[in-house]
Scaffold this active site. Structure first.
Site, PDB file in Angstrom:
ATOM      1  N   GLY A  91      -6.800 -11.683  49.524  1.00 25.65           N
ATOM      2  CA  GLY A  91      -7.900 -11.485  48.582  1.00 25.65           C
ATOM      3  C   GLY A  91      -9.161 -10.996  49.273  1.00 25.65           C
ATOM      4  O   GLY A  91      -9.906 -10.176  48.730  1.00 25.65           O
ATOM      5  N   GLN A 168     -16.226 -13.833  48.087  1.00 25.85           N
ATOM      6  CA  GLN A 168     -15.580 -12.516  48.121  1.00 25.85           C
ATOM      7  C   GLN A 168     -16.305 -11.542  47.209  1.00 25.85           C
ATOM      8  O   GLN A 168     -16.549 -10.393  47.571  1.00 25.85           O
ATOM      9  CB  GLN A 168     -14.108 -12.649  47.716  1.00 25.85           C
ATOM     10  CG  GLN A 168     -13.288 -13.383  48.772  1.00 25.85           C
ATOM     11  CD  GLN A 168     -11.834 -13.562  48.394  1.00 25.85           C
ATOM     12  OE1 GLN A 168     -11.418 -13.231  47.284  1.00 25.85           O
ATOM     13  NE2 GLN A 168     -11.043 -14.091  49.310  1.00 25.85           N
ATOM     14  N   ASP A 314     -11.137 -24.161  49.676  1.00 27.18           N
ATOM     15  CA  ASP A 314      -9.780 -24.009  50.229  1.00 27.18           C
ATOM     16  C   ASP A 314      -9.200 -25.341  50.725  1.00 27.18           C
ATOM     17  O   ASP A 314      -8.037 -25.394  51.121  1.00 27.18           O
ATOM     18  CB  ASP A 314      -9.799 -22.996  51.384  1.00 27.18           C
ATOM     19  CG  ASP A 314     -10.082 -21.584  50.880  1.00 27.18           C
ATOM     20  OD1 ASP A 314      -9.825 -21.316  49.693  1.00 27.18           O
ATOM     21  OD2 ASP A 314     -10.574 -20.767  51.676  1.00 27.18           O
ATOM     22  N   ARG A 389      -1.744 -22.670  51.798  1.00 29.85           N
ATOM     23  CA  ARG A 389      -2.486 -23.939  51.834  1.00 29.85           C
ATOM     24  C   ARG A 389      -1.687 -25.062  51.161  1.00 29.85           C
ATOM     25  O   ARG A 389      -1.781 -26.219  51.563  1.00 29.85           O
ATOM     26  CB  ARG A 389      -3.859 -23.779  51.201  1.00 29.85           C
ATOM     27  CG  ARG A 389      -4.664 -22.663  51.872  1.00 29.85           C
ATOM     28  CD  ARG A 389      -6.109 -22.963  52.072  1.00 29.85           C
ATOM     29  NE  ARG A 389      -6.781 -21.824  52.687  1.00 29.85           N
ATOM     30  CZ  ARG A 389      -6.895 -21.632  54.000  1.00 29.85           C
ATOM     31  NH1 ARG A 389      -6.400 -22.504  54.854  1.00 29.85           N
ATOM     32  NH2 ARG A 389      -7.499 -20.564  54.480  1.00 29.85           N
TER      33      ARG A 389
END
Ligand code: S3P
Length: 429
Positions: A91, A168, A314, A389
């Site tokens: 991403g 992002q 995350d 993850r």
């Protein structure tokens, strides 16, 4: 990957370079006209995609031991790629590069794997179009593949009040703003990671940032300087939590990035009663770095408020592992963004953790975990939905199994932490 229960983990753990900073270092160095040496670059699947895409754009990049050498070309010398720019599962690669490609003078097409091509890209396509860019996406401009007709002369700076706290998205707009006429301002509801701001500032861009607010003006030249990439706190998180839940554990992690826009996991764990010590704090290339020691701790449940989610985004899967062994009811609020990650993480966490015996559920954009220090972990085959993850969080949870746990498709771990299994094997007792 097959995991059996272990007693403890011990010793020094080598955590690879930070993923977010690695991507940015390669991308931003390419925009300078200098030779930049990047030490401790993360050679993981995602960060390799960034290198390969930059090479297709004509940037000279060499690997030298654990370092990357980028021969910056400046934006005007990037070349039209001969093929589709394939970003794999990354991403950060697709969203950050979209901003830059709008400021070239050629056509480019960005595409990725099944997961990437189903994640939301309207969050970058729409604001880039508002800056004047010619950018299009599949499904009525919502998804990748993304097609960009680069044209720097039509890019105009703009003030954005965006409704998602995504680094992002912010970085994509900052990178477009670097080449746009006038000033670009981005205001987000909460503070998201500020690595792009720090690196652009380090390279001399005309940028100012303060919490939720970032402003950038068109900058003629960026001055490339060598970079050291600190250890990735998102990767360290797995070993830190393992040390907290396994009796007799004590680990040391050196040269770890502890940027405050990324480190809420440490605060959350300390609030749970974790023994975590931060030593030798210093600044390297405009980024805070330190050494960390953690050891087995008696954990208690906490509530995590929505405003902190971007700073632990995350680490929610591994925080749920800690919560499973913390006495009481842990509530993690405002987790809606987890649906748009490498997998729908709310669904992956609740289904897979439940299979192993964790009392976990989701309600109204909150995760609720009823934990106990005496929790017994089951066995069986787990699915990680191609999400690195989820695979690593399941691996750490499984260290407490009395039987055997199999994690299917665990190769996806190489997206961010190719040496994960090796480091884990080395550390267990
Ligand atoms: C990243 C930002 C976060 C994070 C991702 C890396 C970055 O994504 O989840 O793993 O490097 O900017 P969002 O911007 O979508 O929140």
């Amino acid at each position: 990957m097959e995991i059996s229960g272990v007693n403890s983990i011990k010793g020094q753990i080598k955590i690879p370079g930070d993923k977010s900073i690695s991507h940015r270092s390669a991308i931003i160095s390419s925009l300078t006209s200098d030779r930049v040496v990047i030490k401790n670059y993360l050679f993981s699947e995602d960060c390799i995609r960034t290198i390969e895409v930059l090479k297709m754009l004509g940037v000279g990049i060499e690997k030298f031991e654990s370092n990357l050498v980028v021969h910056g070309k400046g934006i005007n010398k990037l070349k039209e790629p001969d093929d589709i720019l394939y970003v794999g599962n990354s991403g950060t690669t697709i969203r950050l590069l979209s901003g830059i490609l709008c400021a070239t003078d050629f056509l480019s097409i960005l595409s990725g794997d099944k997961s990437i091509n189903n994640r939301p890209m309207d969050r970058v396509i729409n604001p880039l179009r508002e800056m004047g860019a010619s950018v299009f996406g599949k499904d009525n401009n919502k998804k990748a593949p993304i097609v960009i007709f680069g044209n720097r002369s039509i890019l105009k700076g703009k003030k954005f009040n965006i409704n998602v706290s995504s680094a992002q998205v912010k970085s994509c707009l900052m990178l477009a703003g670097l080449f746009a006429d006038g000033e670009t301002e981005i205001i987000q509801p909460q503070i998201s990671r500020d690595h792009t701001e720090r690196m652009l500032e380090y390279f001399g861009a005309d940028i100012s940032y303060d919490g939720k607010n970032t402003k950038i003006k068109s900058t003629k030249t960026l001055k490339g300087k060598n970079i050291y990439i600190p250890g990735d706190i998102s990767s360290a998180a797995y070993f830190i939590v393992a040390s907290l839940i396994l009796k007799g554990s004590k680990i040391l992690i050196k040269d770890l990035g502890i940027n405050s826009t990324r480190n809420y996991l440490l605060t959350a764990l300390k609030n749970m009663g974790a023994k975590i010590e931060i030593k030798n704090e210093r600044i390297i290339n405009n980024e805070p770095v330190a050494d960390l020691e953690s050891s087995f701790s008696k954990l208690k449940a906490i509530t995590v408020e929505s405003k902190f989610i971007p700073n632990i985004i995350d680490e929610i899967p591994i925080l749920c592992v800690a919560a499973a062994f913390a006495d009481g009811k842990t509530i993690i609020k405002g987790i809606g963004e987890l649906r748009f990650k490498e997998s729908d993480r709310i669904s992956s966490i609740t289904t897979q953790f439940s299979k192993l015996g964790v009392d976990i559920g989701a309600k109204d954009d909150a995760l609720i975990i009823r934990g106990s220090k005496d929790l017994k972990i089951g066995e069986g085959s787990m699915e990680c939905s191609g999400d690195h993850r989820i695979a690593m969080a399941l691996a750490i949870l499984s260290l407490k199994t009395k039987g055997k746990v199999k994690i299917l498709d665990s190769e996806c771990i190489s997206a961010s932490f190719p040496s994960f299994k090796y480091e884990l094997k080395k550390a267990v007792y």
